[in-house]
Write an enzyme that holds these catalytic residues in place. Structure first.
Site, PDB file in Angstrom:
ATOM      1  N   LYS A 192       7.449  16.220  -7.862  1.00 12.99           N
ATOM      2  CA  LYS A 192       6.736  17.380  -8.390  1.00 12.99           C
ATOM      3  C   LYS A 192       7.270  17.717  -9.779  1.00 12.99           C
ATOM      4  CE  LYS A 192       7.442  21.827  -8.092  1.00 12.99           C
ATOM      5  NZ  LYS A 192       7.041  22.209  -9.465  1.00 12.99           N
ATOM      6  N   GLU A 266      21.143  18.650  -9.842  1.00  9.62           N
ATOM      7  CA  GLU A 266      21.543  18.664 -11.258  1.00  9.62           C
ATOM      8  C   GLU A 266      21.148  20.031 -11.769  1.00  9.62           C
ATOM      9  OE1 GLU A 266      23.004  16.214 -12.822  1.00  9.62           O
ATOM     10  OE2 GLU A 266      22.542  14.420 -11.659  1.00  9.62           O
ATOM     11  N   CYS A 300      20.173  21.269 -20.386  1.00  8.23           N
ATOM     12  CA  CYS A 300      21.174  21.733 -19.413  1.00  8.23           C
ATOM     13  C   CYS A 300      22.587  21.499 -19.913  1.00  8.23           C
ATOM     14  CB  CYS A 300      20.949  21.053 -18.082  1.00  8.23           C
ATOM     15  SG  CYS A 300      20.825  19.287 -18.261  1.00  8.23           S
ATOM     16  N   GLU A 396      23.855  31.090 -18.788  1.00  9.04           N
ATOM     17  CA  GLU A 396      23.062  30.135 -19.545  1.00  9.04           C
ATOM     18  C   GLU A 396      21.907  30.892 -20.214  1.00  9.04           C
ATOM     19  OE1 GLU A 396      21.212  27.343 -16.924  1.00  9.04           O
ATOM     20  OE2 GLU A 396      21.608  25.723 -18.321  1.00  9.04           O
TER      21      GLU A 396
HETATM   22  P1  NAD Z   1      13.709  26.130 -11.944  1.00 11.34           P
HETATM   23  O1  NAD Z   1      14.857  25.932 -11.043  1.00 11.34           O
HETATM   24  O2  NAD Z   1      13.033  27.415 -11.922  1.00 11.34           O
HETATM   25  O3  NAD Z   1      12.586  25.029 -11.660  1.00 11.34           O
HETATM   26  C1  NAD Z   1      12.856  23.675 -11.554  1.00 11.34           C
HETATM   27  C2  NAD Z   1      11.816  23.054 -10.646  1.00 11.34           C
HETATM   28  O4  NAD Z   1      11.956  23.563  -9.344  1.00 11.34           O
HETATM   29  C3  NAD Z   1      10.376  23.323 -11.046  1.00 11.34           C
HETATM   30  O5  NAD Z   1       9.630  22.150 -10.799  1.00 11.34           O
HETATM   31  C4  NAD Z   1       9.956  24.434 -10.099  1.00 11.34           C
HETATM   32  O6  NAD Z   1       8.592  24.464  -9.838  1.00 11.34           O
HETATM   33  C5  NAD Z   1      10.717  24.063  -8.859  1.00 11.34           C
HETATM   34  N1  NAD Z   1      11.009  25.172  -7.951  1.00 11.34           N
HETATM   35  C6  NAD Z   1      11.089  26.501  -8.225  1.00 11.34           C
HETATM   36  N2  NAD Z   1      11.412  27.181  -7.117  1.00 11.34           N
HETATM   37  C7  NAD Z   1      11.566  26.281  -6.131  1.00 11.34           C
HETATM   38  C8  NAD Z   1      11.919  26.363  -4.750  1.00 11.34           C
HETATM   39  N3  NAD Z   1      12.213  27.519  -4.179  1.00 11.34           N
HETATM   40  N4  NAD Z   1      11.993  25.227  -4.031  1.00 11.34           N
HETATM   41  C9  NAD Z   1      11.742  24.042  -4.592  1.00 11.34           C
HETATM   42  N5  NAD Z   1      11.378  23.902  -5.883  1.00 11.34           N
HETATM   43  C10 NAD Z   1      11.304  25.005  -6.648  1.00 11.34           C
HETATM   44  O7  NAD Z   1      14.274  25.722 -13.360  1.00 11.34           O
HETATM   45  P2  NAD Z   1      13.487  25.667 -14.713  1.00 11.34           P
HETATM   46  O8  NAD Z   1      13.451  27.060 -15.201  1.00 11.34           O
HETATM   47  O9  NAD Z   1      12.242  24.893 -14.595  1.00 11.34           O
HETATM   48  O10 NAD Z   1      14.489  24.772 -15.580  1.00 11.34           O
HETATM   49  C11 NAD Z   1      15.539  25.303 -16.257  1.00 11.34           C
HETATM   50  C12 NAD Z   1      16.852  25.099 -15.512  1.00 11.34           C
HETATM   51  O11 NAD Z   1      17.066  23.735 -15.181  1.00 11.34           O
HETATM   52  C13 NAD Z   1      18.034  25.478 -16.341  1.00 11.34           C
HETATM   53  O12 NAD Z   1      18.876  26.317 -15.602  1.00 11.34           O
HETATM   54  C14 NAD Z   1      18.726  24.165 -16.660  1.00 11.34           C
HETATM   55  O13 NAD Z   1      20.077  24.264 -16.874  1.00 11.34           O
HETATM   56  C15 NAD Z   1      18.390  23.332 -15.522  1.00 11.34           C
HETATM   57  N6  NAD Z   1      18.375  21.904 -15.870  1.00 11.34           N
HETATM   58  C16 NAD Z   1      19.369  21.101 -15.444  1.00 11.34           C
HETATM   59  C17 NAD Z   1      19.396  19.754 -15.777  1.00 11.34           C
HETATM   60  C18 NAD Z   1      20.494  18.846 -15.298  1.00 11.34           C
HETATM   61  O14 NAD Z   1      20.352  17.652 -15.401  1.00 11.34           O
HETATM   62  N7  NAD Z   1      21.581  19.343 -14.799  1.00 11.34           N
HETATM   63  C19 NAD Z   1      18.380  19.216 -16.534  1.00 11.34           C
HETATM   64  C20 NAD Z   1      17.360  20.045 -16.971  1.00 11.34           C
HETATM   65  C21 NAD Z   1      17.370  21.397 -16.617  1.00 11.34           C
END
Ligand code: NAD
Length: 783
Positions: A192, A266, A300, A396
């Site tokens: 997804k 991650e 990230c 962050e």
């Molecule tokens: P998010 O956690 O809100 O969303 C990430 C994904 O999870 C999206 O596809 C979203 O639709 C899905 N999601 C949301 N709620 C969910 C749930 N309850 N169950 C399952 N899936 C769910 O994060 P974001 O705002 O899209 O991304 C930003 C964050 O991601 C930042 O905190 C960043 O640090 C982190 N990030 C980490 C890495 C890494 O490799 N460590 C890489 C990129 C981003």
């Protein structure tokens, strides 16, 4: 009209827009409306469709389907049905498809790059020169792992169906990081993309078709959090791989607890960017630009905390401000743009709110004078005078916002760098190699870049320590996340109760074995003890009933023994050899004790004690041999993949094979430099309490091995919740409670299955890998 003289004065670039005609035509070809990609076909979603916007213009790009739980079920069933045939193709068979995908990414690279920029807002220069080439590289590299799978990962098979959920900041790259290793290992996937940025995943679905990937191997479902939740909750998902926020990561840890689903997370970061007075300051300024203004800071591992040595801080900040004046914020499609659009209005608002809050708390704001366009844009921002404990220094921001602090000594730099709940990455700048490489091991992060930053490559594992998540993506260690051992051989052998008369231990009854904490025998805090019986019901002795306070004391003792983690493998090996020798000298006592507790026939118990001695010798041998690796990314430099100890590991032992299992667990942990707090077999704890004397006689430093007897599940839960414990290994029936208890600080957990502790599979690399985490240190090397 601008005169030549004016142009020479400002040295402004003219506009250099990339055409988006190809991407727009592709969207038109799909009538700007997309379904779900399930079982190799486009199908309609049953949820409420939603719009995908171009953040730079606010204009709608396409309508996307929202997958419901029923749609997700269809995708998982398709993936399940395709999995065994996919696995049967063998590594070499699958490698062909991965090569084909890599080539197709390259063939359509311009379309992918422009579409990514339209959908996400990132500058075209970055999408074109960084994201898309790294995607192709990831598929090529993993085609190689598929090819070598049988020889490099013997005894391993694919996990099954992987559910993969990715964020919006590197939509296509995160897809590649998830899909390439999963397919190489023989899994099928349901992925997804993030709701704000699904378009390149849909284009990728098309190239899966073009590559003639068998139906159902890759399924792409679009939608928001609910769709993600349905993937996580689905019974037939064997592994969940998630990249995103720590908050959602924690919810996924809770939702998967006790299900046996393999999990990698991650998550976020607040990575330090450390500049020493010995740094090339101009190079370091360019480093900051790449660290925090790459991808609008929505990275990230962004270097969002600048730590500058006090002696050069003013000079460095002045240079940095000057450089910031030259950063161009604007149209992401313009090839001269440095900083594009923030992914969404919501995201932009949260950046602005966090900055405003920081300023209210006393931070000093600097933003360049150069105009920043209206809309979903945010200027490069520097905040000085920031307190290490303030929200801006701890949370962050996920935007182009840098906070800066100063330090005087390397020790202070390490303390500031580690003053965070995260542990994703760090960047160290110094022309003095001693300074940089002395600091690298002291920083608790999964990646350290020396005189560089934000370098990523398929050959080097990427992932965090602490609340930045667990598991690695990329490299050999990333492959293990999509593999499992072939079915373990048999159950514990030789524990059938004996009909022989039980050996009497007449003197045991008067004695209550104490706990073993910080190298000393300690009375249990609660003042209670528990009786230990023979199978006949006869009382054999008493052990202390450990409680929360005892666990706290044991963890504290283990934390104080940190020097064990920094000592050499050679030194650790000597102590383990000594333990083995001392146990060997007392074999008969242990045989008698174990027979009395378990009623197991003598020959079998003798075999168990012999096996324990051998295992200690084996881990003494491993202590200086479980080496890391040196990776060769396609850049000027090498990556040192160091196997670092986890820190303090909590271990709850099974009742089977009370001495052998106990040693099979603590010895690899300690060999790798961890300190342990062990709860021995609840039913048969006396072999472990007798073991204190062996440890004492073997010069094992105080606090390295701590033993707390008592109720396994209660003590394990306390360990799993304790923030001073870095990993929890639990061999018992109540894994769900342990995984739930570990969610708060996202502790690494290992819920062990019952296994044959006599078998060779109960020792070796699997245990050593559990006892370590890889830190990838990027260093300049070669011309
Ligand atoms: P998010 O956690 O809100 O969303 C990430 C994904 O999870 C999206 O596809 C979203 O639709 C899905 N999601 C949301 N709620 C969910 C749930 N309850 N169950 C399952 N899936 C769910 O994060 P974001 O705002 O899209 O991304 C930003 C964050 O991601 C930042 O905190 C960043 O640090 C982190 N990030 C980490 C890495 C890494 O490799 N460590 C890489 C990129 C981003």
């Amino acid at each position: 009209m601008t005169s030549v003289a004016q142009i020479l004065k400002t040295m402004e670039y003219g506009p250099a827009p990339e055409s988006d005609a190809g991407a727009q035509a592709w969207l038109d070809k799909h009538r700007r409306s997309f379904g779900l990609f399930i079982n190799g076909e486009w199908v309609e979603g049953h949820g409420e469709a939603f719009d995908s916007l171009n953040p730079a213009t606010g204009k709608k790009l396409a309508t996307l389907a929202q997958a419901t739980a029923a749609d997700v079920d269809g995708a998982v069933k398709a993936a399940r049905a395709a999995q065994s045939a996919w696995a049967k193709k063998g590594g070499a068979g699958r490698a062909r498809y991965l090569y084909a995908l890599a080539r197709l990414v390259q063939k359509h690279s311009r379309l992918f790059a422009v579409l990514e920029t339209l959908d996400n807002g990132k500058p075209i220069r970055e999408a074109r020169d960084i994201d898309v080439p790294l995607v192709a590289r990831h598929f090529y590299h993993h085609a190689g792992w598929a090819q070598l799978l049988a020889s490099e990962f013997p005894d391993h098979v694919a996990v099954g169906v992987a559910g993969q959920i990715i964020p919006w900041n590197f939509p296509l790259l995160m897809l590649a990081w998830k899909i390439a290793p999963a397919l190489a290992a023989g899994n099928t996937v349901v992925l997804k993309p993030a709701e704000d940025t699904s378009l390149t995943a849909l284009l990728f679905a098309e190239i899966c078709h073009e590559a003639k990937l068998p139906k159902g191997v890759v399924n792409i479902v679009t939608g928001a959090g609910e769709t993600g939740r349905a993937i996580v909750a689905h019974d037939e998902i064997d592994k969940v791989a998630f990249t995103g926020s720590t908050e959602v990561g924690r919810a996924i840890r809770l939702a998967t607890a006790g299900t046996g689903k393999k999990l990698t997370l991650e998550l976020g970061g607040k990575s330090p960017f450390i500049v020493f007075e010995s740094a090339d300051l101009d190079a370091a300024v360019e480093g900051v630009v790449d660290a925090i203004w790459f991808n609008q800071g929505q990275v990230c591992c962004a270097g969002s905390r600048l730590l500058v040595q006090e002696s050069v801080a003013d000079r460095f900040i002045a240079k940095l401000k000057m450089r910031m004046e030259n950063l161009r914020v604007g149209d992401p499609l313009d090839k001269g743009t440095d900083i594009g659009a923030i992914v969404s209005r919501k995201q932009r608002e949260q950046i602005a709110e966090k900055v405003a809050r920081g300023v209210r708390e006393g931070a000093v704001l600097f933003q360049p004078e150069r105009a920043c366009p209206e809309g979903c844009f945010y200027p490069p921002t520097l905040l000085t005078n920031v307190e290490p404990a303030s929200v801006l220094a701890q949370e962050e921001v996920f935007g182009p916002v840098l906070v800066s602090m100063t330090f005087r000594t390397p020790t202070e730099a390490a303390a500031l760098a580690n003053n965070t709940r995260y542990g994703l990455a760090a960047s160290i700048w110094s022309e003095d190699i001693n300074v940089a490489l002395d600091l690298a091991p002291r920083i608790k992060t999964g990646v350290v870049w020396v005189n560089c930053t934000n370098q990523l490559d398929a050959s080097a594992g990427f992932g965090g320590y602490r609340e930045s998540g667990f598991g690695r993506e990329g490299g050999r260690e990333g492959m293990f996340e999509y593999l499992k051992l072939k079915t373990p051989k048999g159950m514990s052998a030789g524990l059938a109760p004996s009909t022989e008369p039980v050996l009497r231990e007449s003197d045991a009854i008067d004695r209550t074995a104490k706990l073993f904490i910080g190298g000393k025998q300690a009375r249990p805090d609660g003042g209670y003890s528990r009786a230990v019986f023979a199978p006949s019901g006869e009382l054999l002795g008493q052990v202390g009933e450990g409680n929360r306070k005892d666990i706290r004391n044991a963890v504290e003792a283990a934390q104080k023994a940190e020097s064990w983690s920094n000592t050499t493998g050679h030194a650790r090996a000597q102590i383990l050899y000594y333990v083995a020798e001392n146990l060997s000298a007392r074999r008969s006592e242990f045989v008698a004790r174990i027979r009395a507790m378990t009623g197991t026939p003598k020959g079998q118990v003798q075999k168990g004690v012999e096996a324990t001695v051998r295992r200690l010798f084996t881990y003494a041998a491993w202590a200086d041999k479980f080496d890391g690796a040196v990776h060769n990314p396609p850049l000027r430099g090498v990556v040192l993949a160091m196997n670092e100890p986890m820190g303090v590991i909590g271990i709850a032992c099974p009742d089977a094979a009370p001495l052998l299992a106990f040693t099979s667990l603590w010895a690899p942990a300690v060999a790798m430099g961890n300190r342990v707090v062990i709860v021995p077999s609840e039913k048969h704890p006396l072999a472990a309490t007798d073991f204190y004397q062996v440890l004492e006689a073997s010069d094992m430093p105080a606090g390295v091995v701590n033993i707390v007897t008592g109720g396994r599940d209660e003590l394990s839960k306390t360990l799993a919740e304790h923030r001073g414990i870095d990993a929890m290994w639990y061999f018992g029936p109540n894994g769900k409670a342990i995984e739930q208890a570990s969610a708060d600080d996202l502790k690494r957990t290992w819920i062990g299955e019952s296994r044959d502790w006599f078998d060779d599979s109960a020792e070796g690399r699997e245990f050593l890998r559990r006892a370590t985490q890889v830190k990838n240190v990027w260093i300049p090397y070669g011309a």
